[in-house]
Design a protein around this motif. Structure first.
Motif, PDB file in Angstrom:
ATOM      1  N   ILE A   1      44.535  18.362  70.358  1.00 22.60           N
ATOM      2  CA  ILE A   1      44.324  17.857  68.913  1.00 22.60           C
ATOM      3  C   ILE A   1      43.581  16.860  69.956  1.00 22.60           C
ATOM      4  CG2 ILE A   1      44.152  16.267  67.180  1.00 22.60           C
ATOM      5  CD1 ILE A   1      44.613  18.650  66.700  1.00 22.60           C
ATOM      6  N   ASP A   2      41.918  17.167  70.443  1.00 23.14           N
ATOM      7  CA  ASP A   2      40.791  16.098  70.620  1.00 23.14           C
ATOM      8  C   ASP A   2      40.640  15.567  69.848  1.00 23.14           C
ATOM      9  OD1 ASP A   2      40.764  18.219  72.836  1.00 23.14           O
ATOM     10  OD2 ASP A   2      39.486  19.599  70.808  1.00 23.14           O
ATOM     11  N   VAL A   3      40.581  14.292  68.282  1.00 23.48           N
ATOM     12  CA  VAL A   3      39.853  13.944  67.723  1.00 23.48           C
ATOM     13  C   VAL A   3      40.794  13.646  66.257  1.00 23.48           C
ATOM     14  CG1 VAL A   3      38.582  12.300  66.453  1.00 23.48           C
ATOM     15  CG2 VAL A   3      37.891  14.278  68.578  1.00 23.48           C
ATOM     16  N   VAL A   4      41.281  12.698  66.243  1.00 19.25           N
ATOM     17  CA  VAL A   4      41.976  12.359  64.836  1.00 19.25           C
ATOM     18  C   VAL A   4      41.486  11.291  63.940  1.00 19.25           C
ATOM     19  CG1 VAL A   4      44.093  11.206  63.763  1.00 19.25           C
ATOM     20  CG2 VAL A   4      44.648  11.631  65.822  1.00 19.25           C
ATOM     21  N   HIS A   5      40.830  11.565  62.703  1.00 17.63           N
ATOM     22  CA  HIS A   5      40.444  11.630  61.947  1.00 17.63           C
ATOM     23  C   HIS A   5      40.963  11.024  60.479  1.00 17.63           C
ATOM     24  CE1 HIS A   5      35.798  11.481  59.821  1.00 17.63           C
ATOM     25  NE2 HIS A   5      36.514   9.954  59.104  1.00 17.63           N
ATOM     26  N   GLN A   6      40.939  10.064  60.592  1.00 15.65           N
ATOM     27  CA  GLN A   6      42.244   9.190  59.103  1.00 15.65           C
ATOM     28  C   GLN A   6      40.704   9.281  57.811  1.00 15.65           C
ATOM     29  OE1 GLN A   6      44.977   8.311  58.820  1.00 15.65           O
ATOM     30  NE2 GLN A   6      44.916   7.608  56.642  1.00 15.65           N
ATOM     31  N   LEU A   7      40.637  10.157  56.991  1.00 12.76           N
ATOM     32  CA  LEU A   7      39.539  10.103  55.822  1.00 12.76           C
ATOM     33  C   LEU A   7      39.801   9.866  54.977  1.00 12.76           C
ATOM     34  CD1 LEU A   7      37.157  11.921  55.844  1.00 12.76           C
ATOM     35  CD2 LEU A   7      38.074  13.714  55.056  1.00 12.76           C
ATOM     36  N   GLY A   8      40.452   9.843  54.330  1.00 21.24           N
ATOM     37  CA  GLY A   8      40.698   9.255  53.209  1.00 21.24           C
ATOM     38  C   GLY A   8      41.776   9.665  52.188  1.00 21.24           C
ATOM     39  N   PRO A   9      42.287   8.344  51.069  1.00 25.33           N
ATOM     40  CA  PRO A   9      41.239   7.737  50.438  1.00 25.33           C
ATOM     41  C   PRO A   9      40.495   6.936  51.525  1.00 25.33           C
ATOM     42  CG  PRO A   9      43.102   7.675  48.910  1.00 25.33           C
ATOM     43  CD  PRO A   9      43.192   8.191  50.780  1.00 25.33           C
ATOM     44  N   ILE A  10      39.411   6.181  50.732  1.00 25.01           N
ATOM     45  CA  ILE A  10      38.426   5.665  51.517  1.00 25.01           C
ATOM     46  C   ILE A  10      39.058   4.433  51.752  1.00 25.01           C
ATOM     47  CG2 ILE A  10      36.655   6.934  51.166  1.00 25.01           C
ATOM     48  CD1 ILE A  10      35.116   4.885  49.692  1.00 25.01           C
TER      49      ILE A  10
END
Length: 432
Positions: free
Chosen positions: A115-124
């Motif tokens: 994995i290149d990037v981890v994104h904690q997206l939601g809920p906001i």
């Protein structure tokens, strides 16, 4: 450059709006440029309810996206039973435990996927930052919301229970933002932060001394079009959309309309809720029963057709980050009249609507009424505002949002590399 991105999007659905739709649209658009692995835990009404996603994925193949269903453990399911019966604050205890399960799933994934990037997206909401920032990968968190302070003047004329609820929320926000070590640690350790509102952006700076990007969780989906035929009528079509609850504050709209002097308008109310009966009675008491059409809950296609046929959208919510309906209105060239606060205050300007300053209740209803009377007397103004709205809406289309997210991911990777290089340099210095 295409990237391998791990996304945590607890609530996601191809058919729902709000948080579900925001996560779905983000994933679908990102998949046109990157390869995604998406952790999720809900697509229907409650934690662990994933029927919609399971059915959709059994019938559709989505290129470049691998969905990983993360079911809550026994304790989380048990705690969430309290949330199901209306004790909403217990959700956060269950959600905390779900995030631990998501972290385990992420660790397992990293054993086989680079994995290149981890994104904690939601809920906001900022209250639960998850644990993915502990994976040792470049990490992005956001858009982050829920940090607003509710102005007490917006609670005038509200039931005592509603006033207490929002006062408690203000107090809890102050305590959590100021004293939660776990939230503070997440804000400090995530490489790049994204704020859902400009007020939130300032809060992050004030509380945690961190810069953050400003990017709403919502964007404009699909094609934009302006229905010119609606201007052939002398009757101004107003539209109000939302669940009939105190937070959505339809009463403010009704009180303002009762003061309007012009008669060349009709209000279309979309949605239902626990207050529907009382609101209908209240509208009748104000003498508005012949000026309002109550449409109830419509299918999305029907609601969008009604939006496209409207001249002005009205939103009177006490508390929102970025309601999807504002962006849906813009995509149809429909300007919005809104209270000037939260996400609505960031998105709406003179090019795409009318902003009413926050003030005492009587001031706000008079200000709304005066602005509406002015609009009703100037049909050309609405025509011109519709055109500038659809022109302005292009700034919120997904191609531009994707460019911004690409910049964010690249920056997260660069910051992590710089941080690692600095640590190695310091270790060598100590070793010498």
């Amino acid at each position: 450059m295409n990237k391998n991105i791990l996304i945590s999007a607890y609530a996601i659905s191809p058919s729902k709006g709000s948080e579900y739709g925001a996560a779905w649209n983000t994933v679908m658009n990102l998949s046109t440029r990157h390869k995604l692995w998406v952790l999720y835990g809900m697509s229907d009404d409650h934690m662990g309810d994933t029927q919609t996603m399971r059915k959709y994925l059994s019938e559709n193949r989505i290129a470049n996206v691998s969905f990983i269903e993360v079911q809550p453990g026994f304790i989380a399911k048990t705690i969430n039973l309290l949330n199901k019966v209306g004790l909403g604050w217990f959700f956060y205890f269950a959600y905390y435990l779900w995030q631990k399960e998501a972290y385990k799933a992420a660790q397992k994934l990293l054993e086989t996927v680079d994995i290149d990037v981890v994104h904690q997206l939601g809920p906001i909401g900022y209250r639960e930052p998850g644990f993915l920032y502990k994976l040792g990968k470049p990490t992005v968190w956001g858009p982050i919301g829920g940090m607003m302070v509710i102005d007490e003047r917006l609670m005038q004329n509200k039931p005592l229970a509603t006033k207490v609820k929002f006062m408690l929320k203000n107090i809890i926000n102050k305590i959590q933002l100021g004293h939660s070590t776990r939230i503070k640690k997440a804000f400090e350790q995530v490489d790049v932060l994204i704020s859902a509102t400009k007020t939130g952006q300032q809060t992050i700076m004030n509380r945690f001394d961190r810069d953050s990007y400003y990017l709403s969780e919502q964007g404009i989906i699909g094609e934009m079009s302006l229905n010119q035929t609606k201007f052939n009528s002398d009757i101004v079509q107003l539209i109000w959309c939302g669940t009939h609850i105190e937070r959505k504050n339809l009463q403010l709209c009704l009180d303002a309309l009762s003061l309007v002097e012009n008669n060349n308008w009709v209000l279309n109310v979309l949605g239902t809720g626990p207050l529907t009966g009382k609101l209908k009675q209240y509208a009748a008491k104000l003498g508005l029963q012949d000026k309002i059409i109550w449409h109830g809950q419509l299918k999305r296609t029907e609601a969008m057709s009604m939006m496209a046929a409207s001249h002005l959208h009205i939103i009177t919510s006490i508390a929102e980050d970025n309601p999807a309906v504002v962006f849906e209105a813009m995509s149809c060239g429909v300007p919005s009249l809104t209270i000037d606060h939260h996400g609505m205050g960031d998105v709406i300007c003179k090019k795409n609507g009318i902003k009413i300053p926050v003030g005492e209740y009587t001031f706000m209803i008079r200000s709304i009424a005066e602005n509406l009377d002015d609009v009703f007397a100037k049909p050309q103004f609405l025509r011109d505002l519709a055109q500038s709205t659809i022109d302005y809406a292009a700034a919120f289309k997904w191609d531009k949002r994707l460019d911004t997210l690409d910049d964010i991911y690249t920056r997260a990777i660069r910051l992590r590399e710089q941080s690692t290089a600095c640590l190695v340099a310091n270790e060598n210095l100590i070793a010498l």
